[in-house]
Design a protein around this motif. Structure first.
Motif, PDB file in Angstrom:
ATOM      1  N   ALA A 188       0.915  -1.156   0.072  1.00 31.27           N
ATOM      2  CA  ALA A 188      -0.056  -0.111   0.101  1.00 31.27           C
ATOM      3  C   ALA A 188       0.731   1.081   0.019  1.00 31.27           C
ATOM      4  CB  ALA A 188      -1.004  -0.023   1.382  1.00 31.27           C
ATOM      5  N   ALA A 189       1.989   1.261   0.706  1.00 29.05           N
ATOM      6  CA  ALA A 189       2.779   2.101   0.878  1.00 29.05           C
ATOM      7  C   ALA A 189       3.579   2.756  -0.552  1.00 29.05           C
ATOM      8  CB  ALA A 189       3.954   2.067   1.901  1.00 29.05           C
ATOM      9  N   ARG A 190       3.697   1.382  -1.224  1.00 31.51           N
ATOM     10  CA  ARG A 190       4.534   1.912  -2.755  1.00 31.51           C
ATOM     11  C   ARG A 190       3.505   2.220  -3.807  1.00 31.51           C
ATOM     12  NH1 ARG A 190       8.337  -3.472  -1.454  1.00 31.51           N
ATOM     13  NH2 ARG A 190       9.222  -2.591   0.446  1.00 31.51           N
ATOM     14  N   THR A 191       2.190   1.890  -3.511  1.00 29.26           N
ATOM     15  CA  THR A 191       1.118   2.433  -4.691  1.00 29.26           C
ATOM     16  C   THR A 191       0.286   3.372  -3.954  1.00 29.26           C
ATOM     17  OG1 THR A 191      -0.181   0.440  -3.982  1.00 29.26           O
ATOM     18  CG2 THR A 191       1.422   0.089  -5.539  1.00 29.26           C
ATOM     19  N   PHE A 192       0.539   4.063  -2.917  1.00 25.89           N
ATOM     20  CA  PHE A 192      -0.429   5.137  -2.433  1.00 25.89           C
ATOM     21  C   PHE A 192      -0.991   6.186  -3.456  1.00 25.89           C
ATOM     22  CE2 PHE A 192      -1.448   8.760   0.297  1.00 25.89           C
ATOM     23  CZ  PHE A 192      -2.257   8.154   1.380  1.00 25.89           C
ATOM     24  N   SER A 193      -0.107   6.780  -4.102  1.00 25.11           N
ATOM     25  CA  SER A 193      -0.462   7.646  -5.282  1.00 25.11           C
ATOM     26  C   SER A 193      -0.614   7.215  -6.580  1.00 25.11           C
ATOM     27  CB  SER A 193       0.516   8.877  -5.001  1.00 25.11           C
ATOM     28  OG  SER A 193       0.207   9.562  -3.996  1.00 25.11           O
ATOM     29  N   SER A 194      -1.368   6.042  -6.709  1.00 26.08           N
ATOM     30  CA  SER A 194      -1.300   5.345  -8.176  1.00 26.08           C
ATOM     31  C   SER A 194      -2.648   5.936  -8.726  1.00 26.08           C
ATOM     32  CB  SER A 194      -1.392   3.828  -7.807  1.00 26.08           C
ATOM     33  OG  SER A 194      -1.305   3.094  -8.995  1.00 26.08           O
ATOM     34  N   ARG A 195      -2.544   6.311  -9.710  1.00 28.71           N
ATOM     35  CA  ARG A 195      -3.688   6.424 -10.839  1.00 28.71           C
ATOM     36  C   ARG A 195      -4.646   7.602 -10.050  1.00 28.71           C
ATOM     37  NH1 ARG A 195      -4.030   3.504 -15.440  1.00 28.71           N
ATOM     38  NH2 ARG A 195      -5.391   4.442 -16.859  1.00 28.71           N
ATOM     39  N   ASP A 196      -5.925   7.218  -9.917  1.00 28.58           N
ATOM     40  CA  ASP A 196      -7.128   7.900  -9.398  1.00 28.58           C
ATOM     41  C   ASP A 196      -6.974   8.141  -7.857  1.00 28.58           C
ATOM     42  OD1 ASP A 196      -8.036   5.240 -10.143  1.00 28.58           O
ATOM     43  OD2 ASP A 196      -9.579   5.923  -8.907  1.00 28.58           O
ATOM     44  N   ILE A 197      -6.168   7.538  -6.932  1.00 30.12           N
ATOM     45  CA  ILE A 197      -6.208   7.667  -5.649  1.00 30.12           C
ATOM     46  C   ILE A 197      -4.934   8.131  -4.991  1.00 30.12           C
ATOM     47  CG2 ILE A 197      -7.480   5.324  -5.424  1.00 30.12           C
ATOM     48  CD1 ILE A 197      -4.711   3.928  -4.770  1.00 30.12           C
ATOM     49  N   HIS A 198      -4.234   9.493  -6.060  1.00 30.40           N
ATOM     50  CA  HIS A 198      -3.381   9.925  -5.439  1.00 30.40           C
ATOM     51  C   HIS A 198      -3.272  11.052  -4.447  1.00 30.40           C
ATOM     52  CE1 HIS A 198      -4.967  11.974  -9.074  1.00 30.40           C
ATOM     53  NE2 HIS A 198      -5.188  12.910  -8.342  1.00 30.40           N
ATOM     54  N   THR A 199      -2.289  11.212  -3.796  1.00 33.53           N
ATOM     55  CA  THR A 199      -2.350  12.442  -2.830  1.00 33.53           C
ATOM     56  C   THR A 199      -1.576  13.535  -3.188  1.00 33.53           C
ATOM     57  OG1 THR A 199      -2.785  11.033  -0.948  1.00 33.53           O
ATOM     58  CG2 THR A 199      -1.653  13.122  -0.626  1.00 33.53           C
TER      59      THR A 199
END
Length: 795
Positions: A71-82
């Motif tokens: 989860a930490a490595r894909t946290f800002s992936s596509r439409d769930i970015h921060t």
């Protein structure tokens, strides 16, 4: 209610929340020209030049380089970015003021020419090991930065603490001082900083105030030269491994920048950003597995070390008939929100194999990893395998749920793209055959990949330190043999051509699709993907035909293209192979993609028109890494379980090529298309181009010296699917080779076989049945079972 920045569509220039709410803001960067940069510690920066100003967008992955969970490595992936800032703009830098862009993934330089006649330079840098970026300018710049809520203001530092999805995040901007940078605060909460000359801004995000204090000390004072020096010190040690020296300056330029791109595209925590454009901001088994394995095959282990464990340990899942989830390696890592693309299992196995092969580390052939890979295979067998022994046209084969990225009409999620949540019912989004729905599809692609995966996993089971999984290895190898027979029976035609696909339509009829009419990417990949070659006597001529077909059509896929070039070069067609790689270099340097001016970065494809809606898609890691492997294979060709010397004309040398725990430096002398003489650590090698494992010094630097010649010096082993354990040379008996096949495989001999004899581990004679590879001068192939094989060629 005030909407958080995450939900604002950055493509909407109005920035009006009432009109820009978009649940799935993917798409492209919004600028007229855009520079996407990645900091491998976990951050992503989009530099977007507009008609009136320039904007920056920064995404963050909390603990992306430190925490082990996916989860930490894909946290800002596509439409769930921060997004860490609500806004970041350079107020007086319109697109027209940037006269030239010199791209580098860690250090972009922009030449500026303002209407007043002033000329200058802007430097934009991504840190190689911190969540930070640097911005410097030789002429005055004014930046306006908007916090999500409110900055804490200190002399030389702006920072804000906020929480998103349970993660604490600290955004920051480091600068010289409030006075030196003419700090101002606007009524809407934005701040203004001005700077130029020897000053720079350093900005990014971290996960705690402690980390921010560390970064402030690390970058004090914020200076461009020290930031760049720290970067190059980190990159220098990584780029020193597997570094090629190329004859042509254009080849060298493209190779050098794409090696840096690969190091930028993989997070330090392992996640792969397969393309830097926003549209590619997902983590694919296919892209990460191919890019890391091919970079390893080019002599650099860094990406395999980052990626392999993440890939193997994070399958997604499918629900079994008993209601329990089963491991399934699909399109994306560790999520059910992905398409059912069954090739993910092959790329996970390839990742484990590449990691073992390049590092010699057995970490991924321990019980937990092997059990996950075996579980993924069992899911494939249960859901997609049609056992042999029936009269069905596809008996003995695996079917697949997608044609590349197009789902079949029978897909239960059809109408909803589970990757990004968008609902659609367009006919182009699913695969129909002449307008008729396709119920099932059996492709040459998925079956040759699964054949490779079975062989790799069987070998890893036999090579595992515990040495107690022989029965499982035997089961997989028997299945591979059965699948091999089915592939030859179901896809090989009587005229020597190949079928690409067998289709079963919803009305129950069956149809065949030729290679020329099939999905371009998959069919080019099908015969060229590593590490094994599926019957070289069949694969080599078929690959030549594929290359000719797509060259004539001016359609080039730059992921399989260099794999195919390396294959043709292996079997003496170096002229075609070198021309293919030269076309890749030319396109990397000349493709005009104004929206993404990333010159020398490897595009995804060539021979096509670039438009705003259909950009060149670069840089693409899954194209860059095979290109680099094809270049290094000019001198040192990777084999399933070893290396072989070559005499390619593109490369002059290789520095510190890493293989199985040792480093090899390759030097060349002489001229000609053949390897004339070969020495390893000063010891002459005769009778083989594959390097003997016994002569490699583990943990040390080895020197391989190649002398080119016009003709081969005599009969010799060209390549094999075995470990060449040892070599013995005696005046009376000639050369003896001890080959150890972890699984059944191929050996390729060069030259006369009259004086060649073979025996097994017990000393009994073994008959070698050679088959000539069409279109080659003197190569032959023999299929051998697993185990030891002794070859002797007379004096």
């Amino acid at each position: 209610m005030k909407l958080p920045p995450t939900w604002l569509n950055p493509d909407d220039a109005s920035r009006d929340p009432s009109s820009s709410l978009d649940l799935f803001p993917t798409g492209f960067e919004a600028g007229l020209r855009n520079l996407p940069l990645l900091a491998p510690a976990g951050s992503r920066l989009e530099w977007m030049q507009h008609a009136t100003d320039t904007s920056l967008r920064l995404l963050y992955k909390p603990h992306g380089a430190r925490r082990a969970d996916l989860a930490a490595r894909t946290f800002s992936s596509r439409d769930i970015h921060t997004e860490i800032f609500a806004g970041f703009r350079i107020a007086q830098l319109p697109d027209s003021a940037v006269s030239a862009i010199h791209y580098d993934p860690f250090h972009c330089v922009l030449d500026t020419a303002f209407a007043s006649g002033t000329r200058g330079r802007i430097d934009l840098l991504a840190s190689a090991d911190e969540n930070a970026f640097a911005l410097a300018s030789s002429t005055p710049l004014t930046v306006v930065i908007t916090p999500r809520e409110r900055f804490t203001i200190e002399d030389g530092c702006l920072w804000e603490r906020f929480e998103d999805r349970g993660e604490e995040i600290i955004s920051f901007v480091l600068f010289t001082s409030l006075a030196a940078n003419r700090f101002r605060r606007l009524r809407n909460g934005s701040v203004v900083l001005q700077f130029f000359g020897d000053e720079c801004l350093i900005f990014g995000a971290e996960d705690s105030p402690v980390q921010l204090r560390r970064l402030r000390a690390c970058f004090a004072p914020p200076q461009l030269k020290s930031f760049e020096a720290a970067n190059e010190a980190v990159l220098g040690s990584l780029l020193a491994l597997g570094a090629p020296t190329l004859r042509d300056a254009s080849f060298q330029q493209v190779a050098d920048i794409n090696r840096r791109i690969l190091l930028s595209g993989f997070d330090l925590g392992g996640a792969c950003n397969s393309g830097f454009n926003r549209e590619y901001n997902l983590v694919w088994h296919r892209d990460g597995g191919l890019a890391s394995a091919e970079f390893a095959a080019a002599g650099n282990p860094e990406l395999a070390r980052r990626w392999a464990s993440l890939s193997v340990s994070h399958p997604s899942s499918r629900m079994g008939s008993d209601g329990q989830p089963r491991p399934f390696y699909s399109q994306l890592l560790g999520t059910r929100w992905c398409k059912d693309e069954e090739d993910g299992w092959y790329f996970a196995v390839l990742s484990a194999h590449a990691h073992w092969r390049v590092t010699g580390d057995a970490a991924l052939i321990e019980p937990r990893s092997l059990d996950l890979l075996l579980g993924g295979l069992d899911t494939l067998l249960t859901d997609t395998y049609l056992p042999s022994g029936t009269d069905h046209p596809a008996a003995g084969l695996f079917h697949c749920s997608a044609r590349c990225e197009m789902m079949l009409p029978s897909d239960p999620n059809q109408g909803n793209d589970v990757v990004n949540g968008r609902y659609h019912e367009r006919p182009t989004d699913v695969f129909h055959f002449h307008g008729k729905p396709v119920a099932r599809l059996w492709s040459l692609y998925i079956n040759t990949l699964n054949w490779q995966g079975l062989k790799m996993l069987a070998a890893l089971l036999r090579l595992a330190p515990s040495q107690h999984r022989t029965a499982e290895a035997d089961r997989l190898e028997a299945l591979a043999a059965s699948l091999e027979s089915a592939i030859l029976e179901r896809f090989r035609q009587s005229d020597g051509s190949w079928l690409a696909e067998r289709l079963e339509l919803a009305d129950g009829t069956h149809h065949e699709v030729s290679l020329a009419d099939a999905e371009m990417w998959e069919m080019n990949w099908a015969l060229a993907l590593p590490p094994f070659l599926f019957h070289p006597e069949l694969t080599v001529p078929a690959t030549k035909k594929l290359v000719e077909h797509y060259t004539a059509a001016e359609r080039r896929c730059y992921s399989p293209w260099p794999l195919q070039a390396a294959l043709l070069s292996e079997f003496q067609d170096t002229a075609t192979a070198d021309a293919m790689l030269g076309q890749m270099v030319a396109d990397a340097l000349t493709i005009d993609d104004p929206r993404f001016p990333l010159q020398a970065a490897m595009p995804e494809r060539g021979g096509c028109t670039v438009t705003r809606e259909w950009p060149a898609w670069r840089p693409t890691l899954f194209c860059a890494a095979p290109f680099l492997r094809a270049l290094s294979a000019n001198l040192l060709a990777p084999l399933p379980f070893g290396l072989a010397a070559r005499s390619g004309q593109l490369a002059e040398g290789l520095e510190r090529f890493v293989y199985h725990g040792c480093e090899i430096t390759v030097t060349t002398t002489g001229a000609g298309p053949e390897v004339g003489a070969l020495t390893l650590n000063g010891i002459p090698i005769n009778g083989t181009l594959q390097l003997p494992e016994s002569l490699l010094r583990r943990g040390e630097l080895n020197t391989l010296a190649i002398t080119r010649a016009a003709t081969p010096p005599g009969p010799r082993l060209h390549r094999s699917d075995a470990l060449l354990r040892a070599i013995q040379t005696t005046p009376d008996k000639g050369v003896s080779l001890i080959l150890d096949f972890p699984v059944a495989g191929t050996l390729v001999w060069q030259g006369d076989t009259a004086g060649l004899t073979a025996s097994n581990a017990g000393g009994s004679p073994v008959k070698l049945d050679f088959v000539v590879v069409p279109g080659t001068r003197d190569l032959a192939v023999a299929q051998r079972p697993a185990g030891l094989l002794h070859l002797t060629v007379g004096p």
